[in-house]
Design an enzyme around this catalytic site. Sequence first.
Site, PDB file in Angstrom:
ATOM      1  N   GLU A 111      -6.147  -0.841  -6.716  1.00 11.69           N
ATOM      2  CA  GLU A 111      -5.254   0.107  -7.368  1.00 11.69           C
ATOM      3  C   GLU A 111      -4.231  -0.686  -8.182  1.00 11.69           C
ATOM      4  O   GLU A 111      -3.497  -1.519  -7.620  1.00 11.69           O
ATOM      5  CB  GLU A 111      -4.562   0.992  -6.334  1.00 11.69           C
ATOM      6  CG  GLU A 111      -5.504   1.983  -5.665  1.00 11.69           C
ATOM      7  CD  GLU A 111      -4.832   2.830  -4.600  1.00 11.69           C
ATOM      8  OE1 GLU A 111      -5.099   4.034  -4.542  1.00 11.69           O
ATOM      9  OE2 GLU A 111      -4.039   2.261  -3.810  1.00 11.69           O
ATOM     10  N   ASN A 133      -4.200   6.268  -0.311  1.00 13.40           N
ATOM     11  CA  ASN A 133      -3.433   6.616   0.887  1.00 13.40           C
ATOM     12  C   ASN A 133      -2.753   7.970   0.764  1.00 13.40           C
ATOM     13  O   ASN A 133      -2.557   8.669   1.769  1.00 13.40           O
ATOM     14  CB  ASN A 133      -2.402   5.534   1.190  1.00 13.40           C
ATOM     15  CG  ASN A 133      -3.049   4.285   1.774  1.00 13.40           C
ATOM     16  OD1 ASN A 133      -4.213   4.302   2.149  1.00 13.40           O
ATOM     17  ND2 ASN A 133      -2.297   3.199   1.840  1.00 13.40           N
ATOM     18  N   HIS A 169      -3.105  -3.354  -5.401  1.00 13.12           N
ATOM     19  CA  HIS A 169      -3.405  -2.975  -4.020  1.00 13.12           C
ATOM     20  C   HIS A 169      -4.883  -3.189  -3.728  1.00 13.12           C
ATOM     21  O   HIS A 169      -5.737  -2.392  -4.115  1.00 13.12           O
ATOM     22  CB  HIS A 169      -3.019  -1.507  -3.768  1.00 13.12           C
ATOM     23  CG  HIS A 169      -3.314  -1.066  -2.368  1.00 13.12           C
ATOM     24  ND1 HIS A 169      -3.667   0.222  -2.052  1.00 13.12           N
ATOM     25  CD2 HIS A 169      -3.312  -1.756  -1.187  1.00 13.12           C
ATOM     26  CE1 HIS A 169      -3.873   0.318  -0.756  1.00 13.12           C
ATOM     27  NE2 HIS A 169      -3.661  -0.871  -0.213  1.00 13.12           N
ATOM     28  N   SER A 224       0.815  -1.211   0.000  1.00 12.81           N
ATOM     29  CA  SER A 224       0.000   0.000   0.000  1.00 12.81           C
ATOM     30  C   SER A 224       0.848   1.259   0.000  1.00 12.81           C
ATOM     31  O   SER A 224       0.329   2.355  -0.207  1.00 12.81           O
ATOM     32  CB  SER A 224      -0.904   0.022   1.234  1.00 12.81           C
ATOM     33  OG  SER A 224      -0.117   0.058   2.420  1.00 12.81           O
TER      34      SER A 224
END
Length: 608
Positions: free
Chosen positions: A475, A513, A463, A442
């Site tokens: 992702e 993130n 991800h 991540s």
Amino acid sequence: MDRQSTPPSQSASPSSANSLQTVAVVGLGTMGTGIAEVLTRAGHEVIGIDISEAAARGAVAALEAATARSVARERMTEQERSDVLARFRTFGDLQAAAHADLVIEVVPEDYALKQQVFASLDAIVRPDTILATGTNALSVTRLAAESQHPERVLGLHFFNPAPAMKLVEVVSSVLTAPPAVEAVTALARALGKEPVTAGDRPGFVADGLLFGYLNQAAAMYEAKYASREDIDAAMRLGCGLPMGPLALLDLIGVDTARTVLEAMYAASGDRLHAPAPVLGHLAEAGLTGRKAGRGFYTYEAPGSAAVVRDAQTPLDGAHLGEGRPVSSVGVAGSGTMACGIAQVFAQAGFDVVLAARSPEKAVAAKAAIGKSLSRMVDRGRMTAENREEILARVTAADSLEDFAGVDLAVEAVAEDLAVKQSLFERLDKICKPGAVLATTTSSLPVVACAKATSRPQDVIGMHFFNPAPAMKLVEVVRTVLTADDVHATVREVCTRIRKHPVDCGDRAGFIVNALLFPYLNNAIKMVEEHYASLDEIDAAMKLGGGYPMGPFELLDVVGLDVSLAIEKVLHKEFRDPGLAPSPLLEHLVAAGCLGRKTGRGFREYARK
């Protein structure tokens, strides 16, 4: 427009919600109209004031339409509707506010204009009338200081759409008298809203956190790191938000967002608040969002919510080229994420090898998948036969050697670069030529995993989000070395496992993130600065921003150690002082307060 000749009766000095019976709303745009509706439905006499006759007519029409819908849905009788409509009168002059108990100003975010309104009201209303500004960017203190009665001036920030949104921020300056704050706070509660008290600084609580996040999303789009559709989908599907950030900027108004950010940057000096240049470019071009018919997206007409195709809209079914055939998948790891990913692939019909570090861990991992599938049977989401078929497609292994024949190997081990690189070295030796090698990291660089192999072109990031069986987002992270057919393969696989893939480049945080954790870090800084409490901030973001969880609830679920590690990676990659982890977060982690998993983080939890 109704030009009332007999003003409303004068009321006593305001000290409670009950004393604020007559309310003037100055500015009948979208927000003013919504506030007027909330007040009239709650039984207040409302004086709507706008210099534009069209705006006043629009406000009346909007109230008529909203109450008609309520009657049709049997939430209101015809008589109640008539009473509501009778309580709303519109005027074109501020003199109509002469006997109001409370005046709420919601004119455009221009200080000179607001100051002019307040100066005029000083000469019109009673000395005990409370004057509230709806600003979320300009200084309430400055407006109060230039008023004849600064003690009665405060901020009253509703959220759009006012009838639906529960949050109201009550903003006091150092000059505001406590009785005025108490009266308006009581009014907000009587309206069925959740008031949060805040001090005077740009953005207050909710927008102070929200606009920094929106600004970073705009900058991400401007840098061409990801498409507008992928940025918005990532935040909706990865964080459960009701709207993506770029669509939200269009709803708020690009020009409004720029104004708020300018004020925030002037106050904080934090580069994360410096408006992304694209906001200025769009605003100067008149592309201010939905109200203009075009902003980040293009709309059917000015004011419409319907997005239409434009030059940036991806082509439906765009072909990325031929991918590699995938029928078998290896998943390395035995934790929650690895088990969830293995379950997702098995449910989609893939043969799965789940490799753990020991026979015991391998058996336990497959058992965990069985329990998850059993819960789905209990809830009627699949049959017992389906469960057995899916579980039969999962082979528990205690060695990566069983990955020799898989078409796709997915690594889901600890978030430690050295551990991942060692694993990729082994996968390089074990997996057959042409197998795609994917990491679920991540925050770590995918290319560093790729360089641990002799075939970096076969390595890509996938991800997944936790819990993998429920979360729709993946992702897809390309490095500068990833082959086109590897990218096409993973996109196809995502479709087959019923996930929504978003493309992004190989940089810290990817999309979700990189946008989420600076927002969480800024929430911690608010607490450090004693600006607002944990509960106030969590309530503000859930009620005002539509977030499924407040930032501190989310931090405790994610784990403070995990959050700190991600924030350190972001800070190291982008070298922006505003991304430096909050000292409070570092102190809590050092003390072993890691969130729910340890029983204490920002809050304390009962031990199971």
